[in-house]
Motif scaffolding. Sequence first.
Motif, PDB file in Angstrom:
ATOM      1  N   VAL A  44       1.104  -1.631   0.009  1.00  0.00           N
ATOM      2  CA  VAL A  44       0.420  -0.161   0.185  1.00  0.00           C
ATOM      3  C   VAL A  44       0.815   1.048   0.601  1.00  0.00           C
ATOM      4  CG1 VAL A  44      -1.772   1.370   1.270  1.00  0.00           C
ATOM      5  CG2 VAL A  44      -2.305  -1.124   0.901  1.00  0.00           C
ATOM      6  N   VAL A  45       1.982   1.445   0.887  1.00  0.00           N
ATOM      7  CA  VAL A  45       2.866   2.531   0.923  1.00  0.00           C
ATOM      8  C   VAL A  45       3.932   2.539  -0.147  1.00  0.00           C
ATOM      9  CG1 VAL A  45       4.456   3.759   2.398  1.00  0.00           C
ATOM     10  CG2 VAL A  45       2.525   3.078   3.367  1.00  0.00           C
ATOM     11  N   ALA A  46       4.268   1.292  -0.496  1.00  0.00           N
ATOM     12  CA  ALA A  46       5.201   1.143  -1.881  1.00  0.00           C
ATOM     13  C   ALA A  46       4.466   2.076  -3.009  1.00  0.00           C
ATOM     14  CB  ALA A  46       5.198  -0.022  -1.462  1.00  0.00           C
ATOM     15  N   PHE A  47       3.101   1.325  -3.679  1.00  0.00           N
ATOM     16  CA  PHE A  47       2.284   2.547  -4.329  1.00  0.00           C
ATOM     17  C   PHE A  47       2.030   3.632  -3.798  1.00  0.00           C
ATOM     18  CE2 PHE A  47       2.876  -2.406  -5.401  1.00  0.00           C
ATOM     19  CZ  PHE A  47       3.442  -1.822  -6.551  1.00  0.00           C
ATOM     20  N   ASP A  48       1.830   3.900  -3.683  1.00  0.00           N
ATOM     21  CA  ASP A  48       1.242   5.112  -3.036  1.00  0.00           C
ATOM     22  C   ASP A  48       1.900   6.293  -3.412  1.00  0.00           C
ATOM     23  OD1 ASP A  48      -0.589   6.872  -1.691  1.00  0.00           O
ATOM     24  OD2 ASP A  48       0.955   7.601  -0.394  1.00  0.00           O
ATOM     25  N   THR A  49       3.156   5.928  -2.630  1.00  0.00           N
ATOM     26  CA  THR A  49       4.273   6.656  -2.897  1.00  0.00           C
ATOM     27  C   THR A  49       5.463   6.994  -4.232  1.00  0.00           C
ATOM     28  OG1 THR A  49       5.730   6.075  -0.560  1.00  0.00           O
ATOM     29  CG2 THR A  49       7.376   6.566  -2.427  1.00  0.00           C
ATOM     30  N   ILE A  50       5.208   5.658  -5.280  1.00  0.00           N
ATOM     31  CA  ILE A  50       5.519   5.663  -6.487  1.00  0.00           C
ATOM     32  C   ILE A  50       3.780   6.825  -7.450  1.00  0.00           C
ATOM     33  CG2 ILE A  50       4.787   4.441  -8.344  1.00  0.00           C
ATOM     34  CD1 ILE A  50       6.103   1.899  -7.003  1.00  0.00           C
ATOM     35  N   ARG A  51       2.326   6.809  -6.847  1.00  0.00           N
ATOM     36  CA  ARG A  51       2.208   7.435  -7.563  1.00  0.00           C
ATOM     37  C   ARG A  51       2.121   8.946  -7.388  1.00  0.00           C
ATOM     38  NH1 ARG A  51      -4.398   7.655  -4.498  1.00  0.00           N
ATOM     39  NH2 ARG A  51      -4.702   9.403  -6.308  1.00  0.00           N
ATOM     40  N   ALA A 300       7.715   3.658   3.551  1.00  0.00           N
ATOM     41  CA  ALA A 300       8.738   4.224   2.574  1.00  0.00           C
ATOM     42  C   ALA A 300      10.243   4.782   2.074  1.00  0.00           C
ATOM     43  CB  ALA A 300       7.436   5.651   2.357  1.00  0.00           C
ATOM     44  N   THR A 301      10.844   4.406   2.915  1.00  0.00           N
ATOM     45  CA  THR A 301      12.565   4.687   2.578  1.00  0.00           C
ATOM     46  C   THR A 301      13.157   3.666   1.824  1.00  0.00           C
ATOM     47  OG1 THR A 301      12.707   5.459   4.577  1.00  0.00           O
ATOM     48  CG2 THR A 301      12.263   6.805   3.624  1.00  0.00           C
ATOM     49  N   THR A 302      12.698   2.405   1.309  1.00  0.00           N
ATOM     50  CA  THR A 302      13.424   1.586   1.397  1.00  0.00           C
ATOM     51  C   THR A 302      12.875   1.336  -0.240  1.00  0.00           C
ATOM     52  OG1 THR A 302      13.527  -0.007   3.319  1.00  0.00           O
ATOM     53  CG2 THR A 302      14.185  -0.931   1.271  1.00  0.00           C
ATOM     54  N   GLN A 303      13.726   1.575  -1.034  1.00  0.00           N
ATOM     55  CA  GLN A 303      12.620   1.249  -2.797  1.00  0.00           C
ATOM     56  C   GLN A 303      12.397  -0.136  -2.976  1.00  0.00           C
ATOM     57  OE1 GLN A 303      13.721  -1.434  -5.537  1.00  0.00           O
ATOM     58  NE2 GLN A 303      13.425   0.195  -7.397  1.00  0.00           N
ATOM     59  N   TYR A 304      11.289  -0.058  -3.664  1.00  0.00           N
ATOM     60  CA  TYR A 304      10.289  -1.164  -3.943  1.00  0.00           C
ATOM     61  C   TYR A 304      10.446  -2.564  -3.829  1.00  0.00           C
ATOM     62  CZ  TYR A 304       9.713  -1.368  -8.865  1.00  0.00           C
ATOM     63  OH  TYR A 304       9.874  -1.046 -10.225  1.00  0.00           O
ATOM     64  N   ARG A 305      11.612  -2.599  -5.071  1.00  0.00           N
ATOM     65  CA  ARG A 305      12.004  -3.686  -5.211  1.00  0.00           C
ATOM     66  C   ARG A 305      12.859  -4.613  -3.692  1.00  0.00           C
ATOM     67  NH1 ARG A 305      14.896  -5.113  -9.584  1.00  0.00           N
ATOM     68  NH2 ARG A 305      15.194  -3.140 -10.045  1.00  0.00           N
ATOM     69  N   LYS A 306      13.173  -3.835  -3.241  1.00  0.00           N
ATOM     70  CA  LYS A 306      14.135  -4.463  -1.777  1.00  0.00           C
ATOM     71  C   LYS A 306      13.083  -4.215  -0.930  1.00  0.00           C
ATOM     72  CE  LYS A 306      17.562  -1.341  -3.754  1.00  0.00           C
ATOM     73  NZ  LYS A 306      18.503  -2.458  -4.187  1.00  0.00           N
ATOM     74  N   PRO A 307      13.657  -5.905  -0.553  1.00  0.00           N
ATOM     75  CA  PRO A 307      13.156  -6.100   1.674  1.00  0.00           C
ATOM     76  C   PRO A 307      13.115  -5.313   2.456  1.00  0.00           C
ATOM     77  CG  PRO A 307      15.343  -7.276   1.171  1.00  0.00           C
ATOM     78  CD  PRO A 307      14.755  -7.148  -0.734  1.00  0.00           C
ATOM     79  N   ILE A 308      11.966  -5.285   3.053  1.00  0.00           N
ATOM     80  CA  ILE A 308      12.828  -4.592   4.744  1.00  0.00           C
ATOM     81  C   ILE A 308      12.891  -5.314   5.589  1.00  0.00           C
ATOM     82  CG2 ILE A 308      11.048  -2.808   5.503  1.00  0.00           C
ATOM     83  CD1 ILE A 308       9.935  -1.826   3.694  1.00  0.00           C
ATOM     84  N   ARG A 309      13.057  -5.792   6.479  1.00  0.00           N
ATOM     85  CA  ARG A 309      13.606  -6.675   7.728  1.00  0.00           C
ATOM     86  C   ARG A 309      13.080  -5.290   8.935  1.00  0.00           C
ATOM     87  NH1 ARG A 309      18.269  -8.140  11.344  1.00  0.00           N
ATOM     88  NH2 ARG A 309      17.484 -10.063  11.765  1.00  0.00           N
ATOM     89  N   ALA A 361      17.538  10.609  -9.055  1.00  0.00           N
ATOM     90  CA  ALA A 361      17.528   9.591  -7.994  1.00  0.00           C
ATOM     91  C   ALA A 361      16.345   8.762  -8.507  1.00  0.00           C
ATOM     92  CB  ALA A 361      17.795   9.592  -7.061  1.00  0.00           C
ATOM     93  N   MET A 362      15.150   9.471  -8.384  1.00  0.00           N
ATOM     94  CA  MET A 362      14.089   8.638  -8.380  1.00  0.00           C
ATOM     95  C   MET A 362      13.212   8.317  -9.983  1.00  0.00           C
ATOM     96  SD  MET A 362      12.311   9.050  -5.286  1.00  0.00           S
ATOM     97  CE  MET A 362      10.981   8.774  -5.224  1.00  0.00           C
ATOM     98  N   ASP A 363      13.849   9.217 -10.718  1.00  0.00           N
ATOM     99  CA  ASP A 363      13.542   8.365 -11.875  1.00  0.00           C
ATOM    100  C   ASP A 363      14.293   7.050 -12.451  1.00  0.00           C
ATOM    101  OD1 ASP A 363      12.278  10.565 -12.734  1.00  0.00           O
ATOM    102  OD2 ASP A 363      13.605  11.175 -14.030  1.00  0.00           O
ATOM    103  N   ASP A 364      15.400   6.795 -11.557  1.00  0.00           N
ATOM    104  CA  ASP A 364      16.141   5.456 -10.822  1.00  0.00           C
ATOM    105  C   ASP A 364      15.565   4.536 -10.668  1.00  0.00           C
ATOM    106  OD1 ASP A 364      17.759   3.724 -11.982  1.00  0.00           O
ATOM    107  OD2 ASP A 364      19.174   4.089 -10.032  1.00  0.00           O
ATOM    108  N   ASP A 365      13.811   3.939 -11.628  1.00  0.00           N
ATOM    109  CA  ASP A 365      13.092   2.595 -11.131  1.00  0.00           C
ATOM    110  C   ASP A 365      12.438   3.861  -9.454  1.00  0.00           C
ATOM    111  OD1 ASP A 365      11.717   0.470 -11.242  1.00  0.00           O
ATOM    112  OD2 ASP A 365      13.442  -1.113 -10.151  1.00  0.00           O
TER     113      ASP A 365
END
Length: 470
Positions: A44-51, A300-309, A361-365
């Motif tokens: 939810v948060v990852a795609f809200d940030t992308i949006r 929100a501050t971890t790139q969306y494709r990476k895992p979060i611990r 930075a953000m334009d890079d995926d």
Amino acid sequence: MLQLFNTLTRQKEAFKPIHPGEIGMYVCGPTVYNYIHIGNARSVVAFDTIRRYFEYSGYKVKYVSNFTDVDDKMINTARDEGITVPELADRYIQAFMEDTKALNVEPATLNPRATENIPDIIQFIQGLIDKGYAYAVDGDVYYHTRKFADYGKLSDQNIDELEQGASMHTNNEETERKQDPIDFALWKAQKQPDEIAWQSPWGMGRPGWHIECSVMSTKYLGATFDIHGGGEDLEFPHHENEIAQSEAETGQTFVHYWMHNGFVTIGDDDQKMSKSLGNFVTVHDLVKKVDPQVLRFFIATTQYRKPIRYSEQTLNEAAINLNRLKTAYNNLMYRYRDAQDADNTTIDQQVQDLEAQFKTAMDDDINVQNGMTVIYELAKLINNYVAQDKVAKQTLDTLKDTYTRLLSIFGVTFAQKQLLDRDIEKMIHERNEARANHDYARSDELRDLLKDEGIILEDTPQGTRWHRDE
């Protein structure tokens, strides 16, 4: 140029929307039989940030995210609780809305429910039957997977290997009804009288999970749309099945860009957080213990494709970093009290350069980690500037505008603290001294500053009184 990693092609691609300046985006929502956990919130948060970044970049986004409000888990949970499936769905949809609002998630353009689209689902399934891609057996309807030549293209899997795996995980009764073990259900016949069901050409029943998203996404975004998102656990079979259903029915490419977010892991062995493993922490419970903005910032501050611990330590680190950013904001706001009418072209240029670096930075995926590095540099610039003896209001405005705009992409907003009584009394004392010294400009300035904070002054023969403008 904005580059996105496309799961379908397994490479970064230049983003080109179907309609210039507009984006159609579908993100799989929750099955509403329980509170969402942090793993669900990640998507939810990852795609809200992308949006939000798309919107910052000037796009108009039509954002559709569904609710799966009927399935086996919901039927079983409702039966155990002695309530109806719609009652269960309403409870947890309301909880979802409350929890995501606490995380400062923008409302979706549309939140369709599966049960609101039953006629469309039935029509879609009938179309697949008519085209030879589906078949009915004893009230069930199955998708004939081998009829779709490109099955497995999203998850890069071989259909023969998938068949072997499917035959090991399918019960004998269902296997006997299917023409192939890898076929999957589009419509499920009502098995017990108390099960929620709808009338269809194949008898009383309900839709399968995969067909719901095919129908709702194409209904509200068109046969082909720009972006489909969700957790990486949905890549197979859910999204693979969506492609097979949708492209068989429409004859068109279903989605141009597939985006999948990484898992949230927990524990020393970095196990995926999930309800099935029982190792989850719900957002509903956690936001009662920690600042929701800290949780949002953490995700929100971890790139969306990476895992979060997830751990108490990583959450505390997020709180410390967020506080650093908040301190810079408070430092900046404080200097408005004595700012002058001037500007600083050197600072303005530095701010422009930093925003350009942020965009790169953000334009890079959507590389939020590199983007945040730039924001920390901006916070450092703010702290250095406001430490000077004299500051310019126009420059403060530039710093504030850029800082708040960039942070808003991450769902971070800083509300000014309400003045404490002792701070108000101190400013009133300073104002009285200014009046005594005939410094009426400073006296008026202090009155205006207090007014901006919602503090109303009343000068009386007995002294200055004040009250909050509630």
